[in-house]
Design a protein around this motif. Structure first.
Motif, short mmCIF file in Angstrom:
data_model
loop_
_atom_site.label_atom_id
_atom_site.label_comp_id
_atom_site.label_asym_id
_atom_site.label_seq_id
_atom_site.Cartn_x
_atom_site.Cartn_y
_atom_site.Cartn_z
N ALA A 91 30.34 65.49 21.15
CA ALA A 91 31.36 64.52 21.56
C ALA A 91 32.32 65.15 22.56
O ALA A 91 32.86 64.45 23.44
CB ALA A 91 32.13 64.02 20.33
N ARG A 92 32.52 66.45 22.48
CA ARG A 92 33.40 67.15 23.40
C ARG A 92 32.66 67.64 24.65
O ARG A 92 33.22 67.66 25.73
CB ARG A 92 34.05 68.34 22.69
CG ARG A 92 35.05 67.93 21.61
CD ARG A 92 35.35 69.12 20.69
NE ARG A 92 36.46 68.85 19.78
CZ ARG A 92 36.36 68.12 18.69
NH1 ARG A 92 35.20 67.57 18.35
NH2 ARG A 92 37.41 67.91 17.91
N LEU A 150 25.04 69.88 7.36
CA LEU A 150 26.25 70.47 7.94
C LEU A 150 26.07 70.73 9.43
O LEU A 150 26.97 70.47 10.24
CB LEU A 150 26.60 71.78 7.23
CG LEU A 150 27.10 71.69 5.79
CD1 LEU A 150 27.22 73.08 5.20
CD2 LEU A 150 28.42 70.97 5.73
N GLY A 151 24.91 71.26 9.79
CA GLY A 151 24.64 71.56 11.19
C GLY A 151 24.63 70.31 12.05
O GLY A 151 25.16 70.30 13.17
N ALA A 152 24.04 69.23 11.54
CA ALA A 152 23.99 67.98 12.30
C ALA A 152 25.39 67.42 12.52
O ALA A 152 25.73 66.95 13.61
CB ALA A 152 23.11 66.96 11.58
N ASP A 153 26.22 67.46 11.49
CA ASP A 153 27.60 66.98 11.63
C ASP A 153 28.37 67.80 12.66
O ASP A 153 29.11 67.26 13.49
CB ASP A 153 28.32 67.04 10.28
CG ASP A 153 27.88 65.93 9.33
OD1 ASP A 153 27.22 64.99 9.79
OD2 ASP A 153 28.20 66.02 8.14
N LEU A 154 28.21 69.12 12.60
CA LEU A 154 28.89 69.99 13.55
C LEU A 154 28.39 69.76 14.96
O LEU A 154 29.17 69.70 15.93
CB LEU A 154 28.70 71.44 13.14
CG LEU A 154 29.28 72.51 14.08
CD1 LEU A 154 30.78 72.31 14.27
CD2 LEU A 154 28.98 73.91 13.55
N ASN A 185 38.42 66.02 7.57
CA ASN A 185 37.75 65.84 8.86
C ASN A 185 37.09 67.16 9.27
O ASN A 185 37.32 67.70 10.35
CB ASN A 185 38.74 65.37 9.93
CG ASN A 185 38.09 64.59 11.04
OD1 ASN A 185 36.89 64.31 11.00
ND2 ASN A 185 38.85 64.24 12.05
N ALA A 186 36.24 67.65 8.39
CA ALA A 186 35.73 69.02 8.46
C ALA A 186 34.96 69.33 9.73
O ALA A 186 35.17 70.38 10.35
CB ALA A 186 34.85 69.30 7.24
N SER A 187 34.06 68.47 10.13
CA SER A 187 33.22 68.77 11.29
C SER A 187 34.06 68.87 12.56
O SER A 187 33.79 69.71 13.43
CB SER A 187 32.13 67.71 11.46
OG SER A 187 31.25 67.75 10.35
N GLU A 188 35.08 68.02 12.68
CA GLU A 188 35.97 68.10 13.83
C GLU A 188 36.76 69.41 13.83
O GLU A 188 36.90 70.07 14.86
CB GLU A 188 36.94 66.91 13.83
CG GLU A 188 36.27 65.56 13.96
CD GLU A 188 35.60 65.37 15.31
OE1 GLU A 188 36.11 65.93 16.31
OE2 GLU A 188 34.56 64.69 15.36
N ARG A 189 37.26 69.79 12.67
CA ARG A 189 38.01 71.04 12.57
C ARG A 189 37.11 72.25 12.84
O ARG A 189 37.52 73.22 13.48
CB ARG A 189 38.66 71.15 11.17
CG ARG A 189 39.79 70.16 10.94
CD ARG A 189 40.15 70.06 9.48
NE ARG A 189 40.72 71.29 8.97
CZ ARG A 189 42.03 71.54 8.92
NH1 ARG A 189 42.90 70.66 9.38
NH2 ARG A 189 42.47 72.67 8.42
N ALA A 190 35.87 72.18 12.34
CA ALA A 190 34.93 73.26 12.59
C ALA A 190 34.59 73.36 14.07
O ALA A 190 34.53 74.46 14.64
CB ALA A 190 33.66 73.04 11.77
#
Length: 377
Positions: free
Chosen positions: A31-32, A21-25, A363-368
């Motif tokens: 990216a931003r 989860l941490g890596a995806d976030l 699209n959980a990681s983007e929303r997080a």
């Protein structure tokens, strides 16, 4: 958002699922803001993205009351040191990923110092000790929930919560590429295959692997052509698993590749946890079995309010998947349930699992990442 300096994010992930989860976030945040900095406690996936881990994540991967007590002095020492570090070097926001018994204490101390805090993956306050929600409110500025019924719970308690969906639902396709999984693992698809997942923590594997071996031996006698695939979370788990399953015929232990293992298999036998969700997303029949220390189980029976514990059954609010706990988790009972899963007992589940997959694919990681950045403004 314009920044005069790199954004600094503190993160603590306590186990393999939190590392994922941490890596995806992290990837979504990078990216931003490519110059963003991350530090705290994390695993190999997070570290591969530039995360600086002050301690080995494996030290936090302890489950069960009795098991935790054995490691309590070290856990308290780690928490004290990491809190001191973040107070002396305040991040723009701190994110505790799961591991609520450890992370909520960190979050509360940091929030008291004016540091904004996020808890990613809601503690199971909806399942037991509902009054813990007040502890969550005292420790966090925001909860990021993976499941829809969790946001409804926090809304009732008037605490900020964003339902982001589950990153695993985004990572795994709606339609499973079974042939691709076979090829990735170098398998001959002509053999029936059972995925066996005894857990990712050392203590968990020590408890569950011998039990699952006894189950596998019974199934092998019933289905002589059955093949077993066992993914290992890391090198330490591989060594544990290979020691237990050394004499089981037609068994392959692979490094990681848990999703490929499940996709390539006809059914899955697994311990409770995030892996139950992965099996659901792979649209596979499954049997969930789990044992803990007897005192831990006795205490849990006093406190837990829900009747189901595997994520597919919780999401469905129905008994779609066999759950065998503690004294019910005998080799004979588990083998019988797995035989049913290999047959026709769960023939309706793939279509049902697809509906649940679509429900939490957001699209959980983007929303997080968006929620975290909004909190830093």
């Amino acid at each position: 958002m314009a920044l005069s300096r790199p954004l600094r994010i503190g993160i603590i992930a306590g186990e393999a699922s939190g590392d994922l989860l941490g890596a995806d976030l992290m990837a979504a945040l990078q990216a931003r803001h490519p110059e963003i900095q991350f530090e705290g406690i994390g695993g190999p996936r997070m570290q591969a993205l530039g995360f600086h881990s002050h301690f080995d994540m494996e030290e936090l991967s302890v489950m069960g009351l009795v098991e935790v007590l054995k490691h309590l002095p070290r856990l308290l020492s780690i928490r004290k040191q990491i809190v001191r570090h973040f107070i002396d070097n305040p991040p723009d926001v701190f994110i505790g990923i799961d591991a609520p018994d450890f992370n909520l204490g960190v979050e509360r101390r940091l929030k008291e110092q004016g540091i904004k805090t996020v808890h990613y993956v809601s503690p199971s306050v909806w399942a037991w000790r509902e009054k813990r929600v007040f502890k969550v409110k005292a420790a966090t500025d925001l909860v990021l929930a993976l499941l829809p019924f969790e946001k409804a719970f926090y809304d009732r308690h008037d605490h900020p919560c964003v339902f982001v969906g589950h990153p695993l639902a985004d990572r795994m396709p709606l339609d499973v590429d079974v042939s691709g999984a076979w090829q990735a693992l170098g398998l001959d698809e002509s053999h029936p295959t059972l995925a066996v997942l005894p857990g990712s923590r050392g203590g968990e594997v020590a408890r569950m692997a011998p039990l699952f071996k006894e189950v596998a031996l019974r199934l092998k006698a019933q289905f002589p052509g059955l093949r077993f695939l066992i993914p290992a979370a890391n090198a330490k788990r591989r060594a544990q698993i290979e020691t237990v399953f050394a004499e089981l015929p037609d068994t392959s232990v692979v490094d990681g590749q848990g999703r490929e293992v499940m996709a390539a298999s006809d059914a899955v036998l697994l311990a409770s946890g995030t892996a139950t969700l992965e099996a659901m997303l792979a649209k596979k029949p499954m049997v969930v079995a789990y044992q803990v220390h007897p005192f831990t189980y006795w205490l849990a029976k006093k406190l837990v309010r829900v009747k189901r514990f595997s994520l597919p059954n919780l999401l469905a609010d129905a008994d779609w998947v066999p759950e065998l706990i503690q004294d019910d988790a005998t080799p004979e009972a588990i083998a019988q349930a797995v035989a049913g899963a290999l047959g026709e007992a769960q023939r309706e589940n793939p279509a049902r699992f697809r509906e649940l997959h679509e429900q939490i694919r957001r699209n959980a990681s983007e929303r997080a990442a968006e929620a975290v950045l909004e909190l830093t403004c």
